[in-house]
Motif scaffolding. Sequence first.
Motif, PDB file in Angstrom:
ATOM      1  N   GLU A  12      60.100  -4.060 -46.234  1.00  0.00           N
ATOM      2  CA  GLU A  12      59.327  -2.980 -45.623  1.00  0.00           C
ATOM      3  C   GLU A  12      58.660  -2.114 -46.691  1.00  0.00           C
ATOM      4  O   GLU A  12      57.515  -1.668 -46.520  1.00  0.00           O
ATOM      5  N   ASP A  13      59.331  -1.910 -47.836  1.00  0.00           N
ATOM      6  CA  ASP A  13      58.725  -1.121 -48.896  1.00  0.00           C
ATOM      7  C   ASP A  13      57.571  -1.855 -49.577  1.00  0.00           C
ATOM      8  O   ASP A  13      56.687  -1.227 -50.165  1.00  0.00           O
ATOM      9  N   SER A  14      57.558  -3.177 -49.491  1.00  0.00           N
ATOM     10  CA  SER A  14      56.504  -3.957 -50.129  1.00  0.00           C
ATOM     11  C   SER A  14      55.126  -3.652 -49.568  1.00  0.00           C
ATOM     12  O   SER A  14      54.116  -3.969 -50.201  1.00  0.00           O
ATOM     13  N   PHE A  15      55.069  -3.034 -48.413  1.00  0.00           N
ATOM     14  CA  PHE A  15      53.789  -2.725 -47.780  1.00  0.00           C
ATOM     15  C   PHE A  15      53.628  -1.230 -47.544  1.00  0.00           C
ATOM     16  O   PHE A  15      52.898  -0.803 -46.656  1.00  0.00           O
ATOM     17  N   SER A  16      54.298  -0.434 -48.397  1.00  0.00           N
ATOM     18  CA  SER A  16      54.315   1.018 -48.188  1.00  0.00           C
ATOM     19  C   SER A  16      53.256   1.764 -48.986  1.00  0.00           C
ATOM     20  O   SER A  16      52.976   2.926 -48.712  1.00  0.00           O
TER      21      SER A  16
ATOM     22  N   PRO B 286      49.310   1.084 -51.398  1.00  0.00           N
ATOM     23  CA  PRO B 286      48.288   0.094 -51.736  1.00  0.00           C
ATOM     24  C   PRO B 286      48.680  -0.785 -52.920  1.00  0.00           C
ATOM     25  O   PRO B 286      48.414  -1.992 -52.916  1.00  0.00           O
ATOM     26  N   SER B 287      49.312  -0.209 -53.956  1.00  0.00           N
ATOM     27  CA  SER B 287      49.654  -1.009 -55.130  1.00  0.00           C
ATOM     28  C   SER B 287      50.753  -2.009 -54.824  1.00  0.00           C
ATOM     29  O   SER B 287      50.720  -3.148 -55.319  1.00  0.00           O
ATOM     30  N   LEU B 288      51.726  -1.622 -54.000  1.00  0.00           N
ATOM     31  CA  LEU B 288      52.778  -2.565 -53.627  1.00  0.00           C
ATOM     32  C   LEU B 288      52.236  -3.662 -52.712  1.00  0.00           C
ATOM     33  O   LEU B 288      52.689  -4.811 -52.781  1.00  0.00           O
ATOM     34  N   ILE B 289      51.287  -3.328 -51.875  1.00  0.00           N
ATOM     35  CA  ILE B 289      50.656  -4.349 -51.029  1.00  0.00           C
ATOM     36  C   ILE B 289      49.934  -5.370 -51.897  1.00  0.00           C
ATOM     37  O   ILE B 289      50.050  -6.585 -51.698  1.00  0.00           O
ATOM     38  N   GLU B 290      49.200  -4.871 -52.895  1.00  0.00           N
ATOM     39  CA  GLU B 290      48.507  -5.798 -53.800  1.00  0.00           C
ATOM     40  C   GLU B 290      49.503  -6.685 -54.535  1.00  0.00           C
ATOM     41  O   GLU B 290      49.278  -7.885 -54.707  1.00  0.00           O
ATOM     42  N   SER B 291      50.645  -6.114 -54.939  1.00  0.00           N
ATOM     43  CA  SER B 291      51.677  -6.905 -55.609  1.00  0.00           C
ATOM     44  C   SER B 291      52.255  -7.959 -54.676  1.00  0.00           C
ATOM     45  O   SER B 291      52.556  -9.080 -55.100  1.00  0.00           O
ATOM     46  N   SER B 292      52.403  -7.615 -53.399  1.00  0.00           N
ATOM     47  CA  SER B 292      52.920  -8.573 -52.424  1.00  0.00           C
ATOM     48  C   SER B 292      51.948  -9.731 -52.232  1.00  0.00           C
ATOM     49  O   SER B 292      52.364 -10.890 -52.122  1.00  0.00           O
ATOM     50  N   VAL B 293      50.660  -9.434 -52.211  1.00  0.00           N
ATOM     51  CA  VAL B 293      49.652 -10.487 -52.093  1.00  0.00           C
ATOM     52  C   VAL B 293      49.663 -11.367 -53.345  1.00  0.00           C
ATOM     53  O   VAL B 293      49.590 -12.602 -53.258  1.00  0.00           O
ATOM     54  N   ASN B 294      49.785 -10.741 -54.513  1.00  0.00           N
ATOM     55  CA  ASN B 294      49.867 -11.533 -55.742  1.00  0.00           C
ATOM     56  C   ASN B 294      51.113 -12.412 -55.745  1.00  0.00           C
ATOM     57  O   ASN B 294      51.092 -13.541 -56.248  1.00  0.00           O
ATOM     58  N   GLY B 295      52.207 -11.893 -55.175  1.00  0.00           N
ATOM     59  CA  GLY B 295      53.409 -12.705 -55.057  1.00  0.00           C
ATOM     60  C   GLY B 295      53.193 -13.932 -54.193  1.00  0.00           C
ATOM     61  O   GLY B 295      53.777 -14.995 -54.449  1.00  0.00           O
TER      62      GLY B 295
END
Length: 521
Positions: free
Chosen positions: A37-41, A43-52
């Motif tokens: 849930e924090d992975s999309f909390s 903008p920077s974590l969302i970008e990291s999740s997409v890169n993952g």
Amino acid sequence: MKLKNKILTLIVIGAVFTSCSDEKVLDLSPINNISVEDSFSTPSLIESSVNGMYNAAAIGQYNATTPNGGRGYVWGAAFVQQGDNRGEDVVNTATFYQLTYTATYDATTANNVYYWVDGYRLINRCNLVIEGVTGAVNAGIISSEDGDNYIGQAKFLRAITHFELLNFFARPYNFSAGATHEGIPYREVGIDTQAEIDSQILLGRNTVAECYQKIITDLNDAENFITSTELTKASKNAAIAFKTRVYLHMRDWQNVIVEGTKLNGSYTLTAEPDGPFDDNYGNTESIFSILHAATNNPGVNAALASQYNRRRLVCISPIIWRDPSWLADDKRRSETYNGDDPDGMVFTVSGRKYTAKYRDGVTYTDAAPVIRYAEVLLNMAEAHARKASPDLTSSLSLLNAVRDRALADPAAQSYTSAQLPNPSTMVGAILKERRIEFLMEGRRWSDIHRLQNDDLHPIDGIPAKVANGNPAASTFTLGTPYTGPYGVDAIPSSDFRFLWPIPQVEINSNPTLADQQNPGW
């Protein structure tokens, strides 16, 4: 996202829902204290999740204990190596791909097991990104435009990965009327709660027709949503290009042409056939490639330049090397060196021929070429020749566009309408050109698969191959076609080995699929 301490990088599905005796395949403990849930909390974590998600496509996990510790399953390397070694145009020279090459795999063989497992791990990451980004847009964390771009990229990877799995675990589209035979499970739910595990674990196989329709829907969404234009990220044009591949398998010739025409003016073939490999991140032809860096790649046991160049585990087969359609002075036979390092199209060791398409055998930074414009042109060429009212003029022009750049004397050697006067001869030339142009890029199995029961140039099962091991230097002498010996017998399409088995780890955890195992396994 509903459950804290469930980590995006470790959530897996299908074969990886539960633990089995020899490996823990579902780990719900935190990594770096970032929950799903924090992975999309932010903008920077969302970008990291997409890169993952892209890291999962490039590296995978294989049998490692940590995510992104794998061997390039599916899109970082394995699609090339498995697609090549299932066909007859390469020779596996060692034991590394021997089970794939000789079709002696079973439901526990690592190569096919992790194609499925890492494929569905990636698909689940895509689904979690779609759901997480949707929630972030609704919460006002990112704009709808940024959200659509991320969702479109996830749908692209979800679509092409299901498509890739279909080619190994299901019969081709034209196997039954209406493609009503069994495909694979098309998973569209991100798994991050025990309740979702419980609801999804019993999912069975969609029909092939259902899978293809979902693939096209996802690719259409990707085309409409994505704004990214990077080579190593999904793009609008990558979705369009991949649709030409999917429609080719569906034998929907008109839509191959419709989609390919959309790319007119967006790409050009490089002047020389080695252009996409001389500059694999900056050429005019590559449409979608997987990024590899010195600090993030499949490593010595999987990177393309390791397996095909440095370690020489796979060589070009005399079957295609000596094919008369591949002219002796074709530039795709060029052999040049920068010092001791090959920088042409092929290199020779002990008389055997190896590809030089992948050149960084030290830091393994070569991009994995998923799709390039030459394929789109040949897809369209074939569609023009096969459609109800064949357009052989357009077909010939597109075929020659790809082939002529490799010819020593195009004015004298280019194909003419007199040489290819009907759909059968035209398609035959196109199919041979695909084998030459995409040699060692993983495309051969896809063509073998779709050409089963073809009306013009049918292939029955898996063609005979040169024996596993190092072919004699004399077998590479040009002048006559290769006529044997064939140390690996042909396998007819009726043989159960034509398809990979659903992995045993999946069968053990999903009783629905246990009842839907490919026949004979």
